[in-house]
Design a protein around this motif. Sequence first.
Motif, PDB file in Angstrom:
ATOM      1  N   GLU A 109       0.832  -1.206   0.000  1.00 60.24           N
ATOM      2  CA  GLU A 109       0.000   0.000   0.000  1.00 60.24           C
ATOM      3  C   GLU A 109       0.865   1.254   0.000  1.00 60.24           C
ATOM      4  OE1 GLU A 109      -3.177   0.311   2.715  1.00 60.24           O
ATOM      5  OE2 GLU A 109      -4.024  -1.662   2.239  1.00 60.24           O
ATOM      6  N   GLN A 110       1.935   1.241   0.775  1.00 55.01           N
ATOM      7  CA  GLN A 110       2.823   2.410   0.792  1.00 55.01           C
ATOM      8  C   GLN A 110       3.415   2.665  -0.586  1.00 55.01           C
ATOM      9  OE1 GLN A 110       6.712   2.059   2.630  1.00 55.01           O
ATOM     10  NE2 GLN A 110       6.564   4.117   3.511  1.00 55.01           N
ATOM     11  N   ILE A 111       3.821   1.618  -1.262  1.00 53.58           N
ATOM     12  CA  ILE A 111       4.429   1.768  -2.586  1.00 53.58           C
ATOM     13  C   ILE A 111       3.396   2.278  -3.593  1.00 53.58           C
ATOM     14  CG2 ILE A 111       5.494   0.506  -4.498  1.00 53.58           C
ATOM     15  CD1 ILE A 111       6.711  -1.352  -2.315  1.00 53.58           C
ATOM     16  N   THR A 152      -4.027   3.431  -8.496  1.00 51.17           N
ATOM     17  CA  THR A 152      -3.261   2.186  -8.584  1.00 51.17           C
ATOM     18  C   THR A 152      -3.515   1.328  -7.346  1.00 51.17           C
ATOM     19  OG1 THR A 152      -1.521   3.225  -9.895  1.00 51.17           O
ATOM     20  CG2 THR A 152      -0.949   1.200  -8.740  1.00 51.17           C
ATOM     21  N   LYS A 153      -3.708   0.034  -7.561  1.00 49.14           N
ATOM     22  CA  LYS A 153      -4.019  -0.879  -6.467  1.00 49.14           C
ATOM     23  C   LYS A 153      -2.796  -1.702  -6.068  1.00 49.14           C
ATOM     24  CE  LYS A 153      -8.889  -1.507  -7.727  1.00 49.14           C
ATOM     25  NZ  LYS A 153      -9.434  -0.917  -6.492  1.00 49.14           N
ATOM     26  N   VAL A 194       2.529  -4.543  -6.898  1.00 51.60           N
ATOM     27  CA  VAL A 194       1.517  -3.550  -7.256  1.00 51.60           C
ATOM     28  C   VAL A 194       0.967  -3.866  -8.641  1.00 51.60           C
ATOM     29  CG1 VAL A 194       3.208  -1.952  -8.250  1.00 51.60           C
ATOM     30  CG2 VAL A 194       1.078  -1.046  -7.349  1.00 51.60           C
ATOM     31  N   GLU A 195      -0.308  -3.601  -8.825  1.00 51.21           N
ATOM     32  CA  GLU A 195      -0.897  -3.786 -10.143  1.00 51.21           C
ATOM     33  C   GLU A 195      -0.468  -2.637 -11.057  1.00 51.21           C
ATOM     34  OE1 GLU A 195      -5.093  -4.330 -10.103  1.00 51.21           O
ATOM     35  OE2 GLU A 195      -5.016  -6.126  -8.855  1.00 51.21           O
ATOM     36  N   LEU A 196      -0.134  -2.988 -12.281  1.00 48.03           N
ATOM     37  CA  LEU A 196       0.205  -1.954 -13.250  1.00 48.03           C
ATOM     38  C   LEU A 196      -1.071  -1.275 -13.725  1.00 48.03           C
ATOM     39  CD1 LEU A 196       2.076  -0.442 -15.222  1.00 48.03           C
ATOM     40  CD2 LEU A 196       1.771  -2.345 -16.813  1.00 48.03           C
TER      41      LEU A 196
END
Length: 539
Positions: free
Chosen positions: A324-326, A335-336, A508-510
């Motif tokens: 989540e931080q990223i 972005t998820k 992370v999802e793109l």
Amino acid sequence: MTALPDFRTFRWAPLAALLTTSVLLTACGSGSTGSDSGSSRPQSGGTLTFAVGSDAGCVDPQQVGSNESIYSVRQTVDSLTDQDPGTGKIVPWLAKSWDINADATEFTFHLRSGVTFSDGSELTAQVVKDNFDAVPKLGALGVLAQGYLSSVKSTAAVDPLTVKVTFKEPNAQFLQATSTHSLGIESSASVKKTPQQKCSDGVVGSGPFVLKQYVQNQSITLAKRTGYDWGSSLWSKKGEAYLDKLVFKVVPEAGVRAGSLQSGQVDAISSVGKANEAALKGGQVTLLRRANPGVVFGLGINNSRPVLKDAKVRRAILAAVDREQIADTVFPTGTKPATSVLAHTTPDYSNLSSDLAFDAAKAKSLLDEAGWKADGDGVRVKDGKRLSLAISWFPNAGTNQPALELVQQQLKDVGIDVTLKQGQVSQFATTLQGGDFDLVWGNVTRSDPDILRSSFSTRLANFYRLPASSLDTALSGQAATTDTAQRRQLVDDAQKLIVRNAYNVPVVELQTQLGVSKKVHDLAFDSGSRIQLHDTWIG
């Protein structure tokens, strides 16, 4: 076990529905550009200048895997089928229809007549056969195309406009594969070239645009194909494209791309980062967003490295990453964080967020159990050796370095020393093939869960040096079954095995975010969150 539909009595619709279930994709606005100023009627002519952040060093669609190069080269080739980005349905393109046998081992495509390549040669069943027969010879850069055709038994030209592809075993993923750029159809003359020649010189396709010039790491220039008249059934315009010319300029700095768009020097830009969103909003710019299906951005682990053979070390890395931080700090709005190895927009995705929860205390405990003890400078030590790893990465997206700098800090907090090893974009495939890496940062886009088999099966390229296991059985099984419920279960099993064994560290999802001038109309995403420019116009 549900009853299987008889594909011999239907054409393309049943398997399309069977393969794609649902694809719910998000976008900012409609997913294509529009404008409330200027002309409201489409106009022909003009040049679209598009600034991208990198160049993959190759202009062959069958070998290119980097999104920023796919944007351009995709316009030069057509595919047998297309995939609706809203529903996931497979629809006609070069093939006007197709038949599939009951166990999905035989795919017969009925080609459109009158299709020609830009060198004047005709599309025939033999040309398609030549393309598919050549795919296994593409080498390191052709792994996606090779995976789509794995277990092929033969490709036969039944008659001039009918081609049949036969597999040794059921291959339910293949219909969707025929919609991808990786299986875009090239002329017989191009097929005869070496993979290296195709990368440097480009190929002759039947697409709406033709490659005119390629200057590596500088630009790709395309011109409209005169007489084009066989576009995808998804496109609104019939015949030739509106635009006369496309120029893709390589501009690595995100801020320079954004400034060029604001000043009108370019008409569209790729990879709009969080830092540039505010400046672009509210002006004569539209921000387009769409989540990419497929394998999420994450750390591919070389499971053959002595340190990384230990599942406890791999799981510690998995737990130490604060996704989540990223996502919130580095990536575009919306972005998820990863909740599986697959993005949530991929058919048959499973939510494994509980397995991917950030837990630094758990990471430290796992490292303790593995015998890695904290030392004076904070880096853990075992048998006199420091716990040091390198992450290989490539500058094909502006978010890569800042995301990895956060990963580096998060892993340092639990006692893992990380160095970031930057390579050239063109070296990505050879790095994977050679195996000279600890961890590698990347993702793979495809709107079908079979992308897991392409990436993680030990029976294919096995870039991540996984050991043979029950994961292979699940991956092979999901590609073979034509039972939707069974396939969904096998894909679920595969995701759990990858995440719970920490064979990969999803982060992370793109989400593709483009900046587009409001004078540009109908620039739309395709099912893989790349772009299709046939219907695009300027006015």
